[in-house]
Design a protein around this motif. Structure first.
Motif, PDB file in Angstrom:
ATOM      1  N   THR A  10     -49.750  40.984  -2.905  1.00  0.00           N
ATOM      2  CA  THR A  10     -49.918  40.255  -1.645  1.00  0.00           C
ATOM      3  C   THR A  10     -49.973  41.268  -0.504  1.00  0.00           C
ATOM      4  O   THR A  10     -49.523  42.401  -0.654  1.00  0.00           O
ATOM      5  CB  THR A  10     -48.772  39.249  -1.405  1.00  0.00           C
ATOM      6  OG1 THR A  10     -47.599  39.987  -1.007  1.00  0.00           O
ATOM      7  CG2 THR A  10     -48.458  38.424  -2.652  1.00  0.00           C
ATOM      8  N   ALA A  13     -54.808  43.447   1.895  1.00  0.00           N
ATOM      9  CA  ALA A  13     -55.691  44.130   2.842  1.00  0.00           C
ATOM     10  C   ALA A  13     -54.916  45.121   3.715  1.00  0.00           C
ATOM     11  O   ALA A  13     -55.501  45.772   4.582  1.00  0.00           O
ATOM     12  CB  ALA A  13     -56.404  43.105   3.724  1.00  0.00           C
ATOM     13  N   ILE A  16     -50.026  49.481   2.734  1.00  0.00           N
ATOM     14  CA  ILE A  16     -49.332  49.850   1.491  1.00  0.00           C
ATOM     15  C   ILE A  16     -50.224  49.523   0.284  1.00  0.00           C
ATOM     16  O   ILE A  16     -50.395  50.331  -0.632  1.00  0.00           O
ATOM     17  CB  ILE A  16     -47.967  49.139   1.378  1.00  0.00           C
ATOM     18  CG1 ILE A  16     -47.018  49.672   2.442  1.00  0.00           C
ATOM     19  CG2 ILE A  16     -47.359  49.344  -0.020  1.00  0.00           C
ATOM     20  CD1 ILE A  16     -45.653  49.002   2.481  1.00  0.00           C
ATOM     21  N   ILE A  43     -54.163  36.794   4.091  1.00  0.00           N
ATOM     22  CA  ILE A  43     -54.384  35.593   4.902  1.00  0.00           C
ATOM     23  C   ILE A  43     -55.883  35.477   5.230  1.00  0.00           C
ATOM     24  O   ILE A  43     -56.624  36.478   5.144  1.00  0.00           O
ATOM     25  CB  ILE A  43     -53.513  35.631   6.180  1.00  0.00           C
ATOM     26  CG1 ILE A  43     -53.709  36.946   6.947  1.00  0.00           C
ATOM     27  CG2 ILE A  43     -52.033  35.465   5.796  1.00  0.00           C
ATOM     28  CD1 ILE A  43     -52.894  37.050   8.241  1.00  0.00           C
ATOM     29  N   VAL A  87     -45.969  42.362  -1.112  1.00  0.00           N
ATOM     30  CA  VAL A  87     -46.009  43.379  -0.053  1.00  0.00           C
ATOM     31  C   VAL A  87     -46.247  42.732   1.302  1.00  0.00           C
ATOM     32  O   VAL A  87     -45.713  43.149   2.322  1.00  0.00           O
ATOM     33  CB  VAL A  87     -47.115  44.413  -0.355  1.00  0.00           C
ATOM     34  CG1 VAL A  87     -47.177  45.484   0.729  1.00  0.00           C
ATOM     35  CG2 VAL A  87     -46.902  45.057  -1.733  1.00  0.00           C
ATOM     36  N   GLY A  88     -47.074  41.694   1.321  1.00  0.00           N
ATOM     37  CA  GLY A  88     -47.474  41.067   2.584  1.00  0.00           C
ATOM     38  C   GLY A  88     -46.319  40.384   3.261  1.00  0.00           C
ATOM     39  O   GLY A  88     -45.522  39.708   2.624  1.00  0.00           O
ATOM     40  N   SER A  89     -46.210  40.584   4.555  1.00  0.00           N
ATOM     41  CA  SER A  89     -45.201  39.858   5.315  1.00  0.00           C
ATOM     42  C   SER A  89     -45.586  39.925   6.773  1.00  0.00           C
ATOM     43  O   SER A  89     -46.540  40.596   7.146  1.00  0.00           O
ATOM     44  CB  SER A  89     -43.817  40.454   5.080  1.00  0.00           C
ATOM     45  OG  SER A  89     -43.746  41.733   5.644  1.00  0.00           O
ATOM     46  N   ILE A 108     -42.882  32.333   4.502  1.00  0.00           N
ATOM     47  CA  ILE A 108     -43.858  32.971   3.595  1.00  0.00           C
ATOM     48  C   ILE A 108     -43.288  33.080   2.182  1.00  0.00           C
ATOM     49  O   ILE A 108     -43.945  32.741   1.194  1.00  0.00           O
ATOM     50  CB  ILE A 108     -44.230  34.394   4.110  1.00  0.00           C
ATOM     51  CG1 ILE A 108     -44.990  34.293   5.441  1.00  0.00           C
ATOM     52  CG2 ILE A 108     -45.047  35.150   3.069  1.00  0.00           C
ATOM     53  CD1 ILE A 108     -45.299  35.646   6.085  1.00  0.00           C
ATOM     54  N   GLY A 130     -42.131  43.583   1.106  1.00  0.00           N
ATOM     55  CA  GLY A 130     -42.197  43.110   2.499  1.00  0.00           C
ATOM     56  C   GLY A 130     -40.811  42.858   3.071  1.00  0.00           C
ATOM     57  O   GLY A 130     -39.954  42.281   2.408  1.00  0.00           O
ATOM     58  N   MET A 155     -37.303  46.237  -3.165  1.00  0.00           N
ATOM     59  CA  MET A 155     -37.535  47.682  -3.252  1.00  0.00           C
ATOM     60  C   MET A 155     -36.596  48.506  -2.382  1.00  0.00           C
ATOM     61  O   MET A 155     -36.599  48.391  -1.157  1.00  0.00           O
ATOM     62  CB  MET A 155     -38.973  48.012  -2.873  1.00  0.00           C
ATOM     63  CG  MET A 155     -39.282  49.491  -3.099  1.00  0.00           C
ATOM     64  SD  MET A 155     -41.025  49.847  -3.075  1.00  0.00           S
ATOM     65  CE  MET A 155     -41.201  50.395  -1.376  1.00  0.00           C
ATOM     66  N   LEU A 158     -38.043  53.596  -2.315  1.00  0.00           N
ATOM     67  CA  LEU A 158     -38.502  54.575  -1.331  1.00  0.00           C
ATOM     68  C   LEU A 158     -37.291  55.313  -0.761  1.00  0.00           C
ATOM     69  O   LEU A 158     -37.309  56.528  -0.586  1.00  0.00           O
ATOM     70  CB  LEU A 158     -39.306  53.891  -0.221  1.00  0.00           C
ATOM     71  CG  LEU A 158     -39.761  54.781   0.935  1.00  0.00           C
ATOM     72  CD1 LEU A 158     -40.547  56.000   0.454  1.00  0.00           C
ATOM     73  CD2 LEU A 158     -40.596  53.970   1.930  1.00  0.00           C
ATOM     74  N   SER A 242     -44.329  53.862   6.955  1.00  0.00           N
ATOM     75  CA  SER A 242     -44.580  54.568   5.698  1.00  0.00           C
ATOM     76  C   SER A 242     -45.466  53.705   4.802  1.00  0.00           C
ATOM     77  O   SER A 242     -45.137  52.552   4.551  1.00  0.00           O
ATOM     78  CB  SER A 242     -43.272  54.802   4.939  1.00  0.00           C
ATOM     79  OG  SER A 242     -42.294  55.327   5.780  1.00  0.00           O
ATOM     80  N   ALA A 246     -44.422  54.480   0.417  1.00  0.00           N
ATOM     81  CA  ALA A 246     -43.929  53.148   0.026  1.00  0.00           C
ATOM     82  C   ALA A 246     -44.689  52.649  -1.199  1.00  0.00           C
ATOM     83  O   ALA A 246     -44.102  52.076  -2.123  1.00  0.00           O
ATOM     84  CB  ALA A 246     -44.085  52.166   1.190  1.00  0.00           C
TER      85      ALA A 246
HETATM   86  P1  NAI Z   1     -49.664  45.908   6.917  1.00  0.00           P
HETATM   87  O1  NAI Z   1     -49.453  45.157   8.178  1.00  0.00           O
HETATM   88  O2  NAI Z   1     -50.610  47.047   6.886  1.00  0.00           O
HETATM   89  O3  NAI Z   1     -50.126  44.896   5.773  1.00  0.00           O
HETATM   90  C1  NAI Z   1     -49.511  43.669   5.574  1.00  0.00           C
HETATM   91  C2  NAI Z   1     -50.553  42.707   5.070  1.00  0.00           C
HETATM   92  O4  NAI Z   1     -49.897  41.492   4.724  1.00  0.00           O
HETATM   93  C3  NAI Z   1     -51.617  42.357   6.119  1.00  0.00           C
HETATM   94  O5  NAI Z   1     -52.919  42.540   5.565  1.00  0.00           O
HETATM   95  C4  NAI Z   1     -51.322  40.893   6.409  1.00  0.00           C
HETATM   96  O6  NAI Z   1     -52.505  40.154   6.742  1.00  0.00           O
HETATM   97  C5  NAI Z   1     -50.740  40.447   5.080  1.00  0.00           C
HETATM   98  N1  NAI Z   1     -50.005  39.180   5.140  1.00  0.00           N
HETATM   99  C6  NAI Z   1     -49.291  38.648   6.167  1.00  0.00           C
HETATM  100  N2  NAI Z   1     -48.827  37.444   5.840  1.00  0.00           N
HETATM  101  C7  NAI Z   1     -49.231  37.197   4.578  1.00  0.00           C
HETATM  102  C8  NAI Z   1     -49.077  36.095   3.701  1.00  0.00           C
HETATM  103  N3  NAI Z   1     -48.398  35.000   4.065  1.00  0.00           N
HETATM  104  N4  NAI Z   1     -49.630  36.185   2.472  1.00  0.00           N
HETATM  105  C9  NAI Z   1     -50.334  37.264   2.102  1.00  0.00           C
HETATM  106  N5  NAI Z   1     -50.534  38.328   2.896  1.00  0.00           N
HETATM  107  C10 NAI Z   1     -49.988  38.296   4.122  1.00  0.00           C
HETATM  108  O7  NAI Z   1     -48.214  46.340   6.445  1.00  0.00           O
HETATM  109  P2  NAI Z   1     -47.792  47.451   5.371  1.00  0.00           P
HETATM  110  O8  NAI Z   1     -47.642  48.753   6.050  1.00  0.00           O
HETATM  111  O9  NAI Z   1     -48.669  47.346   4.178  1.00  0.00           O
HETATM  112  O10 NAI Z   1     -46.310  46.954   5.039  1.00  0.00           O
HETATM  113  C11 NAI Z   1     -46.081  45.716   4.372  1.00  0.00           C
HETATM  114  C12 NAI Z   1     -44.604  45.366   4.391  1.00  0.00           C
HETATM  115  O11 NAI Z   1     -43.846  46.307   3.649  1.00  0.00           O
HETATM  116  C13 NAI Z   1     -43.957  45.308   5.763  1.00  0.00           C
HETATM  117  O12 NAI Z   1     -43.090  44.166   5.803  1.00  0.00           O
HETATM  118  C14 NAI Z   1     -43.110  46.552   5.810  1.00  0.00           C
HETATM  119  O13 NAI Z   1     -42.016  46.400   6.692  1.00  0.00           O
HETATM  120  C15 NAI Z   1     -42.669  46.639   4.382  1.00  0.00           C
HETATM  121  N6  NAI Z   1     -42.181  47.940   3.947  1.00  0.00           N
HETATM  122  C16 NAI Z   1     -41.133  47.954   3.056  1.00  0.00           C
HETATM  123  C17 NAI Z   1     -40.634  49.139   2.566  1.00  0.00           C
HETATM  124  C18 NAI Z   1     -39.490  49.141   1.606  1.00  0.00           C
HETATM  125  O14 NAI Z   1     -39.008  50.243   1.307  1.00  0.00           O
HETATM  126  N7  NAI Z   1     -38.994  48.039   1.076  1.00  0.00           N
HETATM  127  C19 NAI Z   1     -41.218  50.426   2.984  1.00  0.00           C
HETATM  128  C20 NAI Z   1     -42.332  50.312   3.878  1.00  0.00           C
HETATM  129  C21 NAI Z   1     -42.788  49.097   4.339  1.00  0.00           C
END
Ligand code: NAI
Length: 333
Positions: A10, A13, A16, A43, A87-89, A108, A130, A155, A158, A242, A246
């Motif tokens: 998830t 796009a 991560i 989305i 992953v998505g959030s 979500i 996420g 997770m 990381l 990150s 990640a």
């Molecule tokens: P990003 O903003 O580049 O990508 C997130 C994607 O999720 C976007 O394409 C968005 O449209 C999509 N999305 C939003 N709502 C959604 C839904 N209901 N269903 C499906 N897709 C949906 O963010 P990035 O950098 O990829 O990070 C993703 C998440 O991972 C963030 O919440 C971030 O805080 C978290 N994260 C967690 C880490 C960990 O160690 N646990 C480390 C780094 C990031």
């Protein structure tokens, strides 16, 4: 060759996913003999971006990658999946409080929990990336009653990888010489990165990290804070969170869960607390786990001193508060 497994990502796009998808297609997570079908959920407004990602996935020309299904419908995305990377959030926006973030994401992860419950394989392995990852995993599992609660993880890998790299740098050895550093608790700034049980291999002999570092003040303050604040440091330098690291950590987490850990070694995962180490039950808390045949077990019997206990209390309290807030949000719907 084996039948393909269905794997959902998830936030497909997002940044991560952009690094994660390559690892999945290349066989570095589920192994070099395991073909995969990819289900890519995002989305509706991101579907065009996702088309571009799919073009690139095709252009990788990797033989393990079979079907690719882009979708904005969780009911399609979660159909018969054996592994799920959530992953998505909703990202934190300017002026948004942690509470608002939790509320947006509770919804979500409720929807996705229900979709997993209805459509996924009952032995699906779920990794929540996420944020707030631990509480999102907790919410998700509560809405998927037909899937064992152990199958939902969050997770902290990381953080573990960061801690391992920081210790290796301090000791001036390569990262593979350092083992069994632990991340306890929440994937947030209250996490407790713990080197007390870590070992380092020096010229072929295994030594406890604390005696080699020989500086408790560094281990208990500088090191802990460095790991707790590493995510923020990356954001302030890169202006984005990150992503490459990640994604690599998400691959590490799922690979170890799928394939197992080496004897005597453990990894940290956010898992449902069973009360081990006096941690309250029914929160998703990061523990050291050892994995065999696709099943993890919390490593037992590690000594917890007063300092560690105080850190464990802080992070478990935060997770209980998050659970209360999540319950409030979900009951007010
Ligand atoms: P990003 O903003 O580049 O990508 C997130 C994607 O999720 C976007 O394409 C968005 O449209 C999509 N999305 C939003 N709502 C959604 C839904 N209901 N269903 C499906 N897709 C949906 O963010 P990035 O950098 O990829 O990070 C993703 C998440 O991972 C963030 O919440 C971030 O805080 C978290 N994260 C967690 C880490 C960990 O160690 N646990 C480390 C780094 C990031």
């Amino acid at each position: 060759t084996s039948e393909p497994i269905n794997v959902v990502v998830t936030g497909a796009a997002g940044q991560i996913a952009y690094s994660l998808l390559y690892q999945l297609a290349a066989g570095s997570v589920f192994g070099p003999n395991q073909p995969i079908n990819l289900r890519l959920l995002d989305i509706p407004v991101m579907m065009t971006v996702l088309d571009g990602v799919i073009m690139e996935l095709e252009d990788l020309a990797l033989p393990l990658l079979r079907e690719i299904t882009p979708t904005a419908d969780p009911n399609v995305a979660f159909k018969d999946v054996a592994a799920a990377f959530l992953v998505g959030s909703m990202p934190r926006k300017e002026g948004m409080e942690r509470k608002d973030l939790l509320a947006a994401n509770a919804e979500i992860f409720k929807v996705q929990g229900k979709a997993l419950d209805q459509h996924a394989q009952k032995d699906v392995k779920v990794l929540v990336v996420g944020n707030p990852a631990n509480t999102n995993a907790w919410i998700c599992s509560h809405h998927a009653p037909s899937i064992p609660k152990e199958n939902f993880t969050a997770m902290t890998r990381l953080d573990q990888n960061r801690a391992q790299a920081a210790l290796a740098a301090r000791l001036n050895v390569s990262v593979d010489k350092v083992k069994n550093v632990i991340i306890w608790g929440n994937h947030s700034s209250t996490q407790y990165p713990d080197a007390a049980h870590a070992t380092v291999n020096l010229q072929g002999s295994t030594k406890p990290v604390p005696s080699v570092v020989n500086d408790d003040n560094w281990l208990n303050t500088t090191f802990v804070e460095k790991i707790q604040k590493r995510g923020a440091a990356v954001i302030s330098a890169r202006k984005m969170s990150s992503a490459m690291s990640a994604a690599k950590a998400a691959g590490d987490h799922m690979r170890d869960w799928w394939i197992g850990t080496k004897p005597g070694e453990w990894v940290s995962m956010g898992v449902l607390s069973d009360g081990s180490y006096g941690i309250p039950r029914d929160i998703v808390f990061s523990f050291p786990v050892a994995i065999e045949n696709g099943q993890y077990k919390i490593v037992q019997g590690l000594a917890i001193n007063d300092f560690a206990r105080s850190k464990l209390n802080i992070t478990s309290k935060e997770l209980e508060e998050e659970r209360t807030e999540a319950n409030n949000v979900l009951q007010n719907k």
